[in-house]
Design a protein around this motif. Sequence first.
Motif, mmCIF file in Angstrom:
data_model
loop_
_atom_site.group_PDB
_atom_site.id
_atom_site.type_symbol
_atom_site.label_atom_id
_atom_site.label_comp_id
_atom_site.label_asym_id
_atom_site.label_seq_id
_atom_site.Cartn_x
_atom_site.Cartn_y
_atom_site.Cartn_z
ATOM 1 N N ASN A 1 -28.874 -59.860 -30.712
ATOM 2 C CA ASN A 1 -30.075 -60.633 -30.978
ATOM 3 C C ASN A 1 -29.794 -61.932 -31.721
ATOM 4 N N VAL A 2 -29.037 -61.854 -32.841
ATOM 5 C CA VAL A 2 -28.869 -63.075 -33.635
ATOM 6 C C VAL A 2 -28.065 -64.126 -32.880
ATOM 7 N N LEU A 3 -27.082 -63.680 -32.082
ATOM 8 C CA LEU A 3 -26.303 -64.645 -31.307
ATOM 9 C C LEU A 3 -27.160 -65.284 -30.227
ATOM 10 N N ASP A 4 -27.921 -64.477 -29.514
ATOM 11 C CA ASP A 4 -28.807 -65.026 -28.479
ATOM 12 C C ASP A 4 -29.807 -66.007 -29.085
ATOM 13 N N ARG A 5 -30.361 -65.620 -30.226
ATOM 14 C CA ARG A 5 -31.375 -66.470 -30.842
ATOM 15 C C ARG A 5 -30.765 -67.778 -31.344
ATOM 16 N N ALA A 6 -29.548 -67.710 -31.876
ATOM 17 C CA ALA A 6 -28.876 -68.930 -32.322
ATOM 18 C C ALA A 6 -28.665 -69.895 -31.156
ATOM 19 N N ILE A 7 -28.280 -69.356 -30.002
ATOM 20 C CA ILE A 7 -28.039 -70.203 -28.828
ATOM 21 C C ILE A 7 -29.352 -70.765 -28.290
ATOM 22 N N ARG A 8 -30.356 -69.910 -28.165
ATOM 23 C CA ARG A 8 -31.644 -70.398 -27.654
ATOM 24 C C ARG A 8 -32.243 -71.458 -28.578
ATOM 25 N N THR A 9 -32.113 -71.250 -29.878
ATOM 26 C CA THR A 9 -32.662 -72.217 -30.833
ATOM 27 C C THR A 9 -31.921 -73.543 -30.750
ATOM 28 N N ALA A 10 -30.604 -73.478 -30.632
ATOM 29 C CA ALA A 10 -29.818 -74.716 -30.518
ATOM 30 C C ALA A 10 -30.257 -75.526 -29.302
ATOM 31 N N TYR A 11 -30.460 -74.843 -28.178
ATOM 32 C CA TYR A 11 -30.914 -75.537 -26.973
ATOM 33 C C TYR A 11 -32.348 -76.055 -27.126
ATOM 34 N N ALA A 12 -33.242 -75.194 -27.578
ATOM 35 C CA ALA A 12 -34.661 -75.549 -27.608
ATOM 36 C C ALA A 12 -34.967 -76.623 -28.641
ATOM 37 N N ARG A 13 -34.328 -76.543 -29.800
ATOM 38 C CA ARG A 13 -34.611 -77.493 -30.877
ATOM 39 C C ARG A 13 -33.608 -78.642 -30.899
ATOM 40 N N ARG A 14 -32.589 -78.592 -30.024
ATOM 41 C CA ARG A 14 -31.552 -79.641 -29.969
ATOM 42 C C ARG A 14 -30.963 -79.856 -31.365
ATOM 43 N N LEU B 1 -15.554 -53.962 -36.870
ATOM 44 C CA LEU B 1 -16.306 -52.723 -36.676
ATOM 45 C C LEU B 1 -16.489 -52.441 -35.181
ATOM 46 N N ASP B 2 -16.615 -51.159 -34.845
ATOM 47 C CA ASP B 2 -16.958 -50.805 -33.461
ATOM 48 C C ASP B 2 -18.373 -51.320 -33.175
ATOM 49 N N TYR B 3 -18.523 -51.927 -31.998
ATOM 50 C CA TYR B 3 -19.838 -52.457 -31.638
ATOM 51 C C TYR B 3 -20.747 -51.341 -31.158
ATOM 52 N N SER B 4 -21.969 -51.353 -31.638
ATOM 53 C CA SER B 4 -23.001 -50.458 -31.121
ATOM 54 C C SER B 4 -24.274 -51.269 -30.938
ATOM 55 N N ALA B 5 -24.864 -51.135 -29.780
ATOM 56 C CA ALA B 5 -26.036 -51.943 -29.438
ATOM 57 C C ALA B 5 -27.270 -51.453 -30.186
ATOM 58 N N PRO B 6 -28.267 -52.334 -30.352
ATOM 59 C CA PRO B 6 -29.525 -51.881 -30.956
ATOM 60 C C PRO B 6 -30.167 -50.812 -30.089
ATOM 61 N N THR B 7 -30.741 -49.837 -30.739
ATOM 62 C CA THR B 7 -31.348 -48.713 -30.017
ATOM 63 C C THR B 7 -32.864 -48.876 -29.924
ATOM 64 N N HIS B 8 -33.484 -47.951 -29.214
ATOM 65 C CA HIS B 8 -34.930 -47.974 -29.010
ATOM 66 C C HIS B 8 -35.604 -47.292 -30.194
ATOM 67 N N ASP B 9 -35.433 -47.910 -31.366
ATOM 68 C CA ASP B 9 -35.902 -47.308 -32.599
ATOM 69 C C ASP B 9 -36.598 -48.342 -33.474
ATOM 70 N N PHE B 10 -37.326 -47.814 -34.465
ATOM 71 C CA PHE B 10 -38.004 -48.650 -35.455
ATOM 72 C C PHE B 10 -36.978 -49.520 -36.192
ATOM 73 N N LYS B 11 -37.322 -50.787 -36.417
ATOM 74 C CA LYS B 11 -36.502 -51.773 -37.127
ATOM 75 C C LYS B 11 -35.189 -52.098 -36.417
ATOM 76 N N MET B 12 -35.200 -51.946 -35.110
ATOM 77 C CA MET B 12 -34.122 -52.453 -34.268
ATOM 78 C C MET B 12 -34.681 -53.623 -33.456
ATOM 79 N N VAL B 13 -33.836 -54.641 -33.215
ATOM 80 C CA VAL B 13 -34.297 -55.823 -32.483
ATOM 81 C C VAL B 13 -33.403 -56.038 -31.267
ATOM 82 N N PRO B 14 -33.817 -55.538 -30.104
ATOM 83 C CA PRO B 14 -33.020 -55.780 -28.886
ATOM 84 C C PRO B 14 -33.134 -57.226 -28.437
ATOM 85 N N SER B 15 -32.327 -57.591 -27.448
ATOM 86 C CA SER B 15 -32.320 -58.979 -26.989
ATOM 87 C C SER B 15 -31.983 -59.032 -25.517
ATOM 88 N N SER B 16 -32.233 -60.194 -24.929
ATOM 89 C CA SER B 16 -31.901 -60.411 -23.523
ATOM 90 C C SER B 16 -31.339 -61.807 -23.364
#
Length: 598
Positions: free
Chosen positions: A141-154, A168-183
């Motif tokens: 999420n944070v990486l996607d948002r950083a990229i989208r913001t850089a493009y959108a706000r120039r 650390l071993d990577y684990s994706a956000p789950t379908h749970d409370f206080k998790m933020v998935p991304s696309s």
Amino acid sequence: MSTKVADHVLERLRAWGVEQVFGYPGDGINGLLAAWGRAEDRPRFIQSRHEEMSAFEAVGYAKFGGRLGVCAATSGPGAIHLLNGLYDAKLDHVPVLAIVGQTNRTAMGGSYQQEVDLHTLYKDVASEFVETVTVPEQLPNVLDRAIRTAYARRCPTALIIPADVQELDYSAPTHDFKMVPSSLGMSDYTAVPTDEALRRAADVINAGDKVAVLVGQGAAGAVAEVREIAELLGAGVAKALLGKDVLSDELPYVTGPIGLLGSRPSYELMRDCDTLLTIGSSFPYTQFMPEFGKARGVQIDIDPHMIGMRYPYEVNLVGDARATLRRLIPLLTADGRGREWQDTVCANVKRWHETMERRAGLSADPINPEHVARALDPLLPDNAILTSDSGSVANWYARHITMRPGMRGSLSGTLATMGPGVPYAIGAKFAHPDRPVFALVGDGAMQMNGLAEMITAAKYRDRWSDPRLVVAVWNNQDLNQVTWEMRAMEGAPSFLPSQSIPDVRYAEFARSLGLTGIRVEKPEEVEAGWRDALAADGPVVIEFLTDPAVPPIPPHADWEQMEATAASILKGDADRGSMIKQGLKAKVQEFLPGREKR
């Protein structure tokens, strides 16, 4: 083998289409460097000589490539070094992502080695988005948002990843409370003003007889529309320096750059117009715009945060330049508007070009710096990319380089920092490895960081299908722009302990790296030197010994500036004899009717 957080960062960058990251190694990003090894250098890690150069290269890549620039650095000192380049991106509205390391989470707050409060440090330069990753689930999420913001706000954005989190071993956000998935991804979008706002803007423009258009980099996608509106209204078009490559200088009504580094016809255009249409520019120098109350104004800009400044515009249209102009043009009319105004503008432009040609032809000791730029101009390939450093060389780039369709050019337009000329050019070569790139730099900027970055050019020369990277150095052994600013603004003579710099053999340094080095010491050798540089089979450093006494005279020197310069002479300026001689020779060219050299 499990996927580490660092592996996922590189995987996500690849998914966003990132092809290279400009960086410098350090133990704060060891996890990322190990991941690069596992990923077989995808995206490619481009190693600069200094993190500031990595940031500048990312800015150059983004400016000329139209894509996100990415830079990476270690914690503490590496992250600090990125700042100047990131501020350049912020002020020139360029999408750049900085990925920086941080000390282990267990050491944070313990005054540990290289521990810096990076979130606070980056909160201004990456004000639109900066985040520290503390657990794997924050990604993607944070990486996607950083990229989208850089493009959108120039703008620049930043991602801070502590060293232990990278491993650390990577684990994706789950379908749970206080998790933020991304696309992944984001669609293109177009902002346009309302019909009512467009009608009000058309009423203002249609009421004018002498229309001036000012374009900046925000008009780059609307070249055809800017031409159409200028020809429909019989207008003249001036360009902010960041918009120098927006419109061809071969068009007879294009007056060229505006401001202290600008042209006389741009000054006259603003002085005499009754209507001002500003498109995609936030040119800051109000004194070079029409006097308040003399001209009505309309501004077009995609960013509502940047609109309505600099001039009391009657209508501020928030929208994409091309889409807005496409809807505005049908509402405009040429009825009752003759061509006398545009004919006057064109005559002023023609006279200015003749003046510049005469000024470039004046003798100097040893070489007139204007002649160096003027001699390059007709030799430039149609697909050339130019970068200019800050300083007096920016005057010669602004006034003597003719932008033609297909050519690109840029500089540090707002921060006006020294040193981006060479790293911008390297970033441009990675964005367009098939195009020739020219960096126009002063000797001060070359000594500051350009020499070291030629090592980077030598390292990567085989990556570029067109090997031409020409770095031209105006060698006058003076920090020339500041010297003239001291004279014209402070009335102070040149202070040699701060202004005089060593005579470095730049061409010899290039040859020591296995590159081509050319030193030009006489005016009759200038054109041949340029031709040799263009014919080289790889990066070139060509240095010209130029006269520091040739003044970068603004298009309109006011009485206070002239008084101050005279005062610096009376106070015993070390170069006062040459100053007077060259200043008078340059200024008188504006009043000569003929084209012969004097």
